[in-house]
Scaffold this motif. Structure first.
Motif, PDB file in Angstrom:
ATOM      1  N   ASP A  13       0.833  -1.209   0.000  1.00 14.01           N
ATOM      2  CA  ASP A  13       0.000   0.000   0.000  1.00 14.01           C
ATOM      3  C   ASP A  13       0.864   1.255   0.000  1.00 14.01           C
ATOM      4  OD1 ASP A  13      -2.548  -1.386   0.246  1.00 14.01           O
ATOM      5  OD2 ASP A  13      -1.873  -1.911   2.266  1.00 14.01           O
ATOM      6  N   VAL A  14       1.903   1.234   0.826  1.00 13.05           N
ATOM      7  CA  VAL A  14       2.703   2.453   0.987  1.00 13.05           C
ATOM      8  C   VAL A  14       4.184   2.144   0.792  1.00 13.05           C
ATOM      9  CG1 VAL A  14       3.109   4.472   2.446  1.00 13.05           C
ATOM     10  CG2 VAL A  14       1.095   3.053   2.866  1.00 13.05           C
ATOM     11  N   THR A  15       4.832   2.951  -0.044  1.00 16.43           N
ATOM     12  CA  THR A  15       6.293   2.882  -0.151  1.00 16.43           C
ATOM     13  C   THR A  15       6.858   4.035   0.647  1.00 16.43           C
ATOM     14  OG1 THR A  15       6.062   2.037  -2.397  1.00 16.43           O
ATOM     15  CG2 THR A  15       8.243   2.853  -1.758  1.00 16.43           C
ATOM     16  N   VAL A  16       7.720   3.710   1.611  1.00 19.64           N
ATOM     17  CA  VAL A  16       8.372   4.749   2.415  1.00 19.64           C
ATOM     18  C   VAL A  16       9.837   4.792   1.992  1.00 19.64           C
ATOM     19  CG1 VAL A  16       9.033   5.437   4.760  1.00 19.64           C
ATOM     20  CG2 VAL A  16       6.778   4.414   4.346  1.00 19.64           C
ATOM     21  N   ILE A  17      10.285   5.968   1.589  1.00 19.96           N
ATOM     22  CA  ILE A  17      11.686   6.094   1.164  1.00 19.96           C
ATOM     23  C   ILE A  17      12.484   6.673   2.315  1.00 19.96           C
ATOM     24  CG2 ILE A  17      13.257   7.043  -0.574  1.00 19.96           C
ATOM     25  CD1 ILE A  17      10.580   7.586  -2.201  1.00 19.96           C
ATOM     26  N   GLY A  18      13.402   5.882   2.848  1.00 23.80           N
ATOM     27  CA  GLY A  18      14.225   6.325   3.970  1.00 23.80           C
ATOM     28  C   GLY A  18      13.782   5.681   5.267  1.00 23.80           C
ATOM     29  N   GLY A  19      14.704   5.015   5.925  1.00 24.18           N
ATOM     30  CA  GLY A  19      14.399   4.350   7.200  1.00 24.18           C
ATOM     31  C   GLY A  19      15.086   5.037   8.358  1.00 24.18           C
ATOM     32  N   GLY A  20      15.132   6.395   8.321  1.00 23.66           N
ATOM     33  CA  GLY A  20      15.584   7.166   9.489  1.00 23.66           C
ATOM     34  C   GLY A  20      14.405   7.286  10.450  1.00 23.66           C
ATOM     35  N   TRP A 166       0.406   4.651  -2.356  1.00 22.63           N
ATOM     36  CA  TRP A 166       0.863   5.798  -1.577  1.00 22.63           C
ATOM     37  C   TRP A 166       2.381   5.810  -1.471  1.00 22.63           C
ATOM     38  CZ3 TRP A 166      -3.129   8.854  -0.372  1.00 22.63           C
ATOM     39  CH2 TRP A 166      -4.393   8.279  -0.242  1.00 22.63           C
ATOM     40  N   PHE A 167       2.927   7.031  -1.347  1.00 25.32           N
ATOM     41  CA  PHE A 167       4.379   7.166  -1.176  1.00 25.32           C
ATOM     42  C   PHE A 167       4.665   8.180  -0.073  1.00 25.32           C
ATOM     43  CE2 PHE A 167       3.820   5.624  -5.417  1.00 25.32           C
ATOM     44  CZ  PHE A 167       4.892   4.761  -5.622  1.00 25.32           C
ATOM     45  N   LEU A 168       5.706   7.888   0.699  1.00 30.42           N
ATOM     46  CA  LEU A 168       6.166   8.865   1.692  1.00 30.42           C
ATOM     47  C   LEU A 168       7.657   9.073   1.482  1.00 30.42           C
ATOM     48  CD1 LEU A 168       5.554  10.581   4.252  1.00 30.42           C
ATOM     49  CD2 LEU A 168       6.409   8.659   5.557  1.00 30.42           C
TER      50      LEU A 168
END
Ligand SMILES: Cc1cc2nc3c(=O)[nH]c(=O)nc-3n(C[C@H](O)[C@H](O)[C@H](O)COP(=O)(O)OP(=O)(O)OC[C@H]3O[C@@H](n4cnc5c(N)ncnc54)[C@H](O)[C@@H]3O)c2cc1C
Length: 442
Positions: A13-20, A166-168
């Motif tokens: 559903d959601v791609t989150v770019i960056g795992g900070g 969705w993207f974050l």
């Protein structure tokens, strides 16, 4: 950690770019709400994380992730921060403590906050993040595919094309992927800056963050932080305009020599000089983007707003924005697109706070007019009282809709304008220091 995913077979559903911090916080909230989340992180080894002295609003935000203050202290991840000390080279100092009234109704704020060992904190949050069902892949997003104002997919360095609803973007300040892709308007504050820091063993430490500086005098302030991340370990870092560091490097000084020369200048830090190798370094420019929400995407954390480290506000901002961005995706998950008004209000909240923190710290402390006119200690009061209060008001008011967001923006905008006006008046009523004394020394 999962291997690269085939998103057509395993829809997400959601791609989150960056795992900070911002990316992990958002991923945890999204995953807990039942959304399938894929987080792409370029540096899974988590090299040299920063952000160790927390604002008073951060502990509550960490608690919502499953890390209450007491457990962070019990696990040795954090120490108490009860105050901030501004210490000048001549040995004089001022302590800044949150007002007693903040601890009483209706605010009921815990008057203690935390210093954290960021590597350990990041590991603890990552455990929660993986346990909540988020898929983490080690890869770098290199391209963003868009149609109009929507994001369709991201392409990674290893050749994956990842599509989702969705993207974050939580890719941090150096990348700011979506703001660059959509060429979003940016507000910038102060010069490019360089930070160099290292860790030292000490026999005892105080329960506060200490900022060492020259005080009144220099045209532009340089400073050294001292943060007790463990009872027997302090983080010490020097922040300076990039130009000042460049000039010293051109004179043949190494980064280590520049760092040591700064420690030598402050009586409390001289003893540390024997025990440092090459310090860690990073560079940054304080800035905030406008319009950070689109129909199916949002930007959170430093990718949206880089606030100066002296404000101790980056961790709060990253956790808060991660939570608010997740809230918006969860609210509009069935509708398929974020309402324009809700997206605009999110953007306005991020913009107004980052503009306030950055312009206030530049005008009141870094730049000379107010600092030299009223003295560094009173300048410290002039910054900390509104800055700390605003974060408390934000945490209690929880602005989300048009009315509360507009009220908050007006409050923040008025304070920013008043400080800007006072800076202008002070700059006209005193002689301008020609060259920074600090820049000439060391
Ligand atoms: C010198 C310094 C000192 C600071 N001190 C404090 C402090 O005392 N207190 C405080 O509250 N704040 C402080 N801050 C700010 C605070 O550290 C940050 O605001 C906060 O950690 C930002 O978190 P983030 O998740 O937004 O960004 P980051 O932590 O930068 O995370 C972004 C992540 O995205 C990844 N990434 C980047 N590009 C890509 C890509 N293309 N594809 C995939 N992944 C990508 C990166 O590897 C990174 O892990 C400090 C900042 C600096 C520079």
């Amino acid at each position: 950690m999962a291997s690269p995913v085939e998103t057509e077979k395993n829809p997400i559903d959601v791609t989150v770019i960056g795992g900070g911090l911002a990316g992990m916080a958002a991923s945890i909230h999204l995953s807990r709400a039942g959304l399938r989340v894929l987080c792409i992180e370029a540096d899974v080894a988590d090299t040299d994380p920063v952000g160790e002295s927390l604002d008073w609003s951060a502990p509550d935000l960490l608690k919502t992730l499953g890390l209450p203050m007491q457990s962070l202290l019990d696990q040795g991840i954090a120490t108490y921060k009860r105050h901030v000390v501004l210490k000048l080279r001549n040995g004089s100092e001022q302590h800044y403590v949150p007002g007693e009234w903040l601890g009483k109704p209706p605010f009921n704020i815990d008057l203690r906050t935390l210093h954290v060992d960021r590597s350990q904190l990041n590991r603890a949050i990552r455990e929660i993040f993986l346990a909540s069902g988020v898929t983490l892949i080690a890869d770098r997003v290199v391209q963003v595919e868009t149609t109009g104002r929507s994001v369709d997919a991201v392409l990674t360095a290893s050749g994956e094309r990842i599509a989702s609803k969705w993207f974050l973007d939580a890719s941090g300040s150096a990348a700011s992927l979506f703001p660059r892709t959509f060429k979003l308007p940016a507000y910038e504050y102060g010069p490019h800056k360089v930070a160099m820091w290292d860790y030292f063993s000490v026999s005892e430490s105080i329960e506060g963050t200490t900022l060492h500086t020259d005080g009144a005098g220099p045209r532009y302030m340089e400073w050294v932080w001292q943060i007790p991340i463990h009872p027997d370990t302090i983080s010490v870092g020097y922040v300076s305009p990039g130009e000042s560091v460049k000039e010293k490097r051109q004179r043949g000084l190494t980064v280590q020599e520049i760092f040591l020369a700064q420690l030598e200048r402050f009586p409390d830090l001289r003893g540390l000089v024997q025990s440092t190798d090459s310090p860690r370094t990073t560079s940054f420019r304080c800035r905030v983007y406008a319009n950070i929400a689109g129909p199916n995407w949002l930007v959170a954390g430093e990718a949206a707003s880089m606030v100066d480290p002296m404000t101790s506000n980056g961790v709060t901002a990253a956790l808060r924005q991660g939570a608010e961005a997740a809230e918006l995706i969860i609210r509009y998950r069935n509708r398929g697109r974020i309402s324009r008004l809700a997206g605009a209000m999110y953007g306005q909240r991020v913009l107004s706070l980052a503009r306030f923190f950055n312009s206030a710290i530049e005008n009141v402390l870094y730049d000379w007019p107010i600092r030299n006119r009223i003295g560094p200690f009173q300048a410290g009061d002039m910054y900390t009282i509104p800055a700390w209060s605003l974060n408390v008001v934000y945490s209690r008011l929880r602005p989300r809709g048009f009315v509360s967001t507009t009220f908050f923006r007006l409050l923040v905008g008025s304070l920013r304008s008043l400080i800007g006006l006072f800076h202008w008046i002070c700059s006209r009523s005193g002689p301008s220091p020609a060259v920074s004394a600090a820049a000439l020394s060391g």
